[in-house]
Structure formats: structure tokens, C-alpha cells
Enzyme design. Structure first.
Site, short mmCIF file in Angstrom:
data_model
loop_
_atom_site.label_atom_id
_atom_site.label_comp_id
_atom_site.label_asym_id
_atom_site.label_seq_id
_atom_site.Cartn_x
_atom_site.Cartn_y
_atom_site.Cartn_z
N ASP A 193 -1.01 -4.64 10.61
CA ASP A 193 -0.07 -3.80 9.90
C ASP A 193 0.37 -2.70 10.87
OD1 ASP A 193 1.30 -1.97 8.42
OD2 ASP A 193 -0.17 -1.80 6.81
N LYS B 49 8.86 1.70 8.60
CA LYS B 49 9.05 3.06 9.11
C LYS B 49 10.05 3.13 10.29
CE LYS B 49 5.25 4.90 6.63
NZ LYS B 49 3.89 4.44 6.36
N TYR C 112 -4.39 1.56 4.47
CA TYR C 112 -3.37 1.43 3.43
C TYR C 112 -2.31 0.45 3.90
CZ TYR C 112 0.47 2.84 0.28
OH TYR C 112 1.48 2.87 -0.64
C1 PLP Z 1 3.60 3.54 5.05
C2 PLP Z 1 2.75 2.36 5.24
C3 PLP Z 1 2.91 1.19 4.48
C4 PLP Z 1 3.84 1.11 3.32
O1 PLP Z 1 5.15 1.29 3.69
P1 PLP Z 1 6.22 1.79 2.57
O2 PLP Z 1 7.52 1.73 3.29
O3 PLP Z 1 5.78 3.14 2.17
O4 PLP Z 1 6.15 0.81 1.45
C5 PLP Z 1 2.16 0.09 4.83
N1 PLP Z 1 1.28 0.13 5.83
C6 PLP Z 1 1.08 1.23 6.57
C7 PLP Z 1 0.12 1.20 7.69
C8 PLP Z 1 1.79 2.39 6.28
O5 PLP Z 1 1.55 3.50 6.97
#
Ligand code: PLP
Length: 428
Positions: free
Chosen positions: A239, A267, A144
Site C-alpha cells: 500500500d 494521494k 490503515y
Molecule cells: C490515505 C490512505 C489510504 C486511503 O486513501 P483515501 O484516499 O483516503 O481513501 C489507504 N492507505 C494508506 C496507506 C493511506 O495513507
């Protein structure tokens, strides 16, 4: 039976907010029941509006590596708020946060701050396309990267749980620019490059998958991605929205010794406030406006409150031994859980990297999406509620990560294991 305050609030929320929540996974659809409305958090604990206390392993889905309401973060926020919450003009702490990120990540010479992980990944993709002049990207099924259109293709957890691997409203023409490969399967990546040589702008990957539950990279997988992209002139995008400052001071790239071209973060770097960031080599980042021709902007980007919380958090994380401590606590937890699963004769496989972990209801191993999907999500739902009733708050879906923070203690961990043992005996 009288309704709890959470039940009342959830009913009311559903009148005004789709599903009663502002992010789908909070709705408890995957596990059933009513989500507790949380009133307060302190350290490793949260309390709901009915006064129930929980040991928290959700950590706001990853950001709260210092636990709730860490005094340094609270003080930084108080001071920032008193000085004005937003200017739309440069502030000193933006530079400090950017410096902390660049100093921590050797692959990141420059960084642009945004407001969420979604924005970070969306912008990283745009940048890879701008830099390479190519359109296609590769993502992995079950990973994701936020909810930007082109990335909502076989997108893990929230989407997986809700059975919408590809969201309605994403133009098919747009989704065709996204190629989907299999995590931990280099042959599936090679196949994409064979079909579209010199047309792929980059690969975006969670270097440790967290959004199908925690799945570590197989030996050689990340190295292979590095090699394949370099050979073809495509970019490698890590990511690290979850893993950045989580699995180690240099994220997953430091842990596994791989240098990506672009890194997306979020995060933890916001310390519990909305922040994201993307960064990379200078020659790539110089394409970002106003230096270059890739446009990206944000009214609240580099917001004084958010960057203050981020600076406070990253500074705290520099205390010696932090990662060893949270990794050790997480290991104590996963070792203990593995034992009680075995004693209770409930099939379980517990994956962990540093302080992130997932207990799969599955005899294992769990290294690939098919194996993840073979987990017993219904049994997980029952386990989840048994734990919640016993005051332990874990992810309300089988396909998510749990997190240990610096605020957790050995006593918290041991209490959790004991409660898990009770919970598991109820599942038979
Ligand atoms: C949480 C998450 C996102 C998205 O971040 P948001 O702040 O919720 O938009 C993207 N990539 C990874 C791996 C994530 O865990």
C-alpha cells in the site's frame, strides 16, 4: 468572547454533517478544540477563514508534495475544466498518467485508476483473491488501508485515535477473513501462514507505516514478507498510497529494493484531486475486467481534472534533485526538532523517511505499535495547539505523519523549529 468564523462554521457544520467533518480525523477529537476552516493555500502556507496564516505540514494528509496551488497544477486544472469535467469515456491524460506510473514503478506493468486510496486497496485485495483463488488476507495492526469493510480491522490513526479499531457495521464473518499480524514482526506473519497454509491470498502492508505515525520497516522485514509470500504462493501487496512518489521516484519499493506483486497508490498521483490506482504484473492485471473476471468499475475513474492534476504533479516531480531537496529539508526539520525537544527536556522521538515524519512524545525507540501507543497523546495535543497558535499546522493527532513539500523553504523550516522551541517550553 466573540466566536471566530471557524467556530461559527464548525457549529453550523455539526448540524448537517456528522461531527461537522467529512473525514473523522479533521474533527480535532484527538487534540481538542475547533478545527480552523481553511480558506486558501499557496505554496507552504494555508490561511483560515479568520485570516490566520500557518506553515502547513499536513499537505492534505500527503497529496500536496508540490505545496498548495502549484502554478503548473493550477494551469493543468484550468485547461482541463475548460474542456469539460467528465465524459465517462476515455481521455488522453488517463493514458499519460498510467504511463507515468508504470514507467516509474518496474513492478507495475499495468495500472487501473480509481477515485481514492480506499478503492485502490479494496480492489487490490479483490484482485489478490481472484488471482490466487484464496480468501484470507493479512494486514498489520496500526496500518490503515482505507475504510473498506475487511480492512477496518485494527486500522491505525483515525480508527486508533477514535478508539474504534474495528468499526461497527463490519460483519464478523467478513472480518474473520482478515488476519492481523504485527508490523516489524516476521514471527507473527509466519504464525498466520502456519495456521492457514495455502489459504492466504496476500499480505497488505504500508512498506513505511504512516498511519500510526511514521514507523520505518525494520531491517529485513519487507524482505521477509517477500520471501514468506513467495514460498506460500500468496501475493505481496504494497500500500504505497502515502509512500508512492513520496519517499522516492519509485516509492518505498524502490527505496528498499523489494518487488511487490500488487501496488496500491493514491494521494500524490492525484495532485490534490481524488485519485487512486492499483497495478502490478501483467498476468495479474489481466484478471481485471474487461480483460478478466475480476469486476471493478467507476463512473468518475480517470476523471479528466483528476488525471490532469496527477500528470502535472508527476511531471514536476521528475525535475532533478526533487527528492534530495525535500528529504534534506525534512531532515533539517527533524534534526532541529530533535535538538529543541532535548533542550526543552520533553521526551521525543522523531521518525523520518524521506519527506515524511512524525515526532512522537515518547523517549523511544518507536519501531512497533506498542511503542507508538506508549506515546503521550495528551501532551501531543497541548503541543499541537501551542504550534497552531504560533502559525504551524501539524497533524491533529499523535498517530499521523507530517509532510514537507517542494514549496517549503529553509526559512520555513527554521521558523518552524524556533516556534517549536517556544511551544515546547510552554509544556513544562
Ligand atoms: C490515505 C490512505 C489510504 C486511503 O486513501 P483515501 O484516499 O483516503 O481513501 C489507504 N492507505 C494508506 C496507506 C493511506 O495513507
Amino acid at each position: 468572547m466573540q466566536q471566530t468564523r471557524s467556530e461559527q462554521l464548525f457549529a453550523e457544520a455539526q448540524q448537517y454533517i456528522p461531527g461537522g467533518v467529512n473525514s473523522p480525523v479533521r474533527s480535532f477529537r484527538a487534540v481538542g478544540g475547533t478545527p480552523p476552516f481553511l480558506a486558501r493555500g499557496q505554496g507552504s502556507r494555508v490561511w483560515d477563514v479568520d485570516g490566520n496564516e500557518y506553515i502547513d505540514y499536513l499537505g492534505s494528509w500527503g497529496p500536496l508534495v508540490l505545496g498548495h496551488a502549484h502554478p503548473t497544477v493550477v494551469e493543468a486544472l484550468r485547461r482541463a475544466a475548460e474542456g469539460g469535467s467528465s465524459f465517462g469515456a476515455p481521455v488522453e491524460n488517463e493514458v499519460e498518467l498510467a504511463r507515468l506510473v508504470c514507467n516509474a514503478f518496474p513492478s507495475v506493468d499495468m495500472v487501473r485508476l480509481v477515485n481514492s486510496g480506499t478503492e485502490a486497496c479494496m480492489s487490490a485485495i479483490r484482485l489478490a483473491r481472484a488471482f490466487t483463488g484464496r480468501d484470507k488476507i493479512i494486514k498489520f495492526a496500526g496500518c490503515y488501508h482505507g475504510h473498506a469493510d475487511g480492512l477496518l480491522v485494527r486500522a491505525g490513526s483515525g480508527a486508533m485515535t477514535h478508539g474504534i479499531p474495528t468499526s461497527a457495521g463490519v460483519p464478523e464473518s467478513y472480518a474473520t477473513e482478515t488476519l492481523v499480524a504485527n508490523f516489524n514482526d516476521l514471527a507473527s506473519v509466519e504464525a498466520c501462514f502456519e495456521s492457514f497454509p495455502s489459504a492466504i491470498a496476500g499480505i497488505i502492508v504500508e512498506p513505511v507505516a504512516g498511519n500510526m505515525g511514521v514507523v520505518p520497516p525494520a531491517e529485513g522485514f519487507l524482505e521477509g514478507l517477500r520471501e514468506i509470500t513467495s514460498r506460500d504462493g500468496a501475493l505481496l501487496i504494497f500500500d504505497e498510497v502515502i509512500t508512492g512518489f513520496r519517499v522516492g521516484p519509485q516509492g518505498a519499493q524502490g527505496l528498499f529494493g523489494i518487488t511487490p506483486d500488487i501496488t496500491a497508490m493514491g494521494k500524490i498521483i492525484g495532485g490534490g484531486l481524488p485519485v487512486g490506482a492499483y497495478g502490478g504484473r501483467r498476468e495479474i492485471m489481466e484478471r481485471v475486467a474487461p480483460l478478466g473476471d475480476m469486476y471493478q468499475a467507476g463512473t468518475l475513474s480517470g476523471n479528466p481534472l483528476a488525471v490532469s492534476a496527477g500528470v502535472a504533479t508527476l511531471t514536476e516531480l521528475q525535475s532533478p534533485g526533487v527528492y534530495e531537496r525535500i528529504g534534506g529539508l525534512a531532515q533539517r526539520l527533524t534534526d532541529g526538532l530533535a535538538q529543541v525537544f532535548q533542550r526543552a527536556e520533553v521526551p521525543g522521538t522523531i521518525n523520518r523517511v524521506g519527506s515524511m515524519f512524525t515526532g512522537f512524545m515518547n523517549s523511544g525507540p518507536v519501531n512497533k505499535l506498542e511503542q507508538v501507543e506508549a506515546s503521550d497523546a495528551v501532551l501531543y495535543g497541548r503541543y499541537f495547539h501551542e504550534m497552531l497558535e504560533r502559525g504551524v499546522y501539524i497533524a491533529p493527532s499523535q498517530f499521523e505523519a507530517g509532510f514537507v513539500s517542494t514549496a517549503h523553504t529553509e526559512a520555513d523550516i527554521d521558523e518552524t523549529i524556533a516556534r517549536a522551541e517556544e511551544a515546547l517550553t510552554r509544556l513544562r
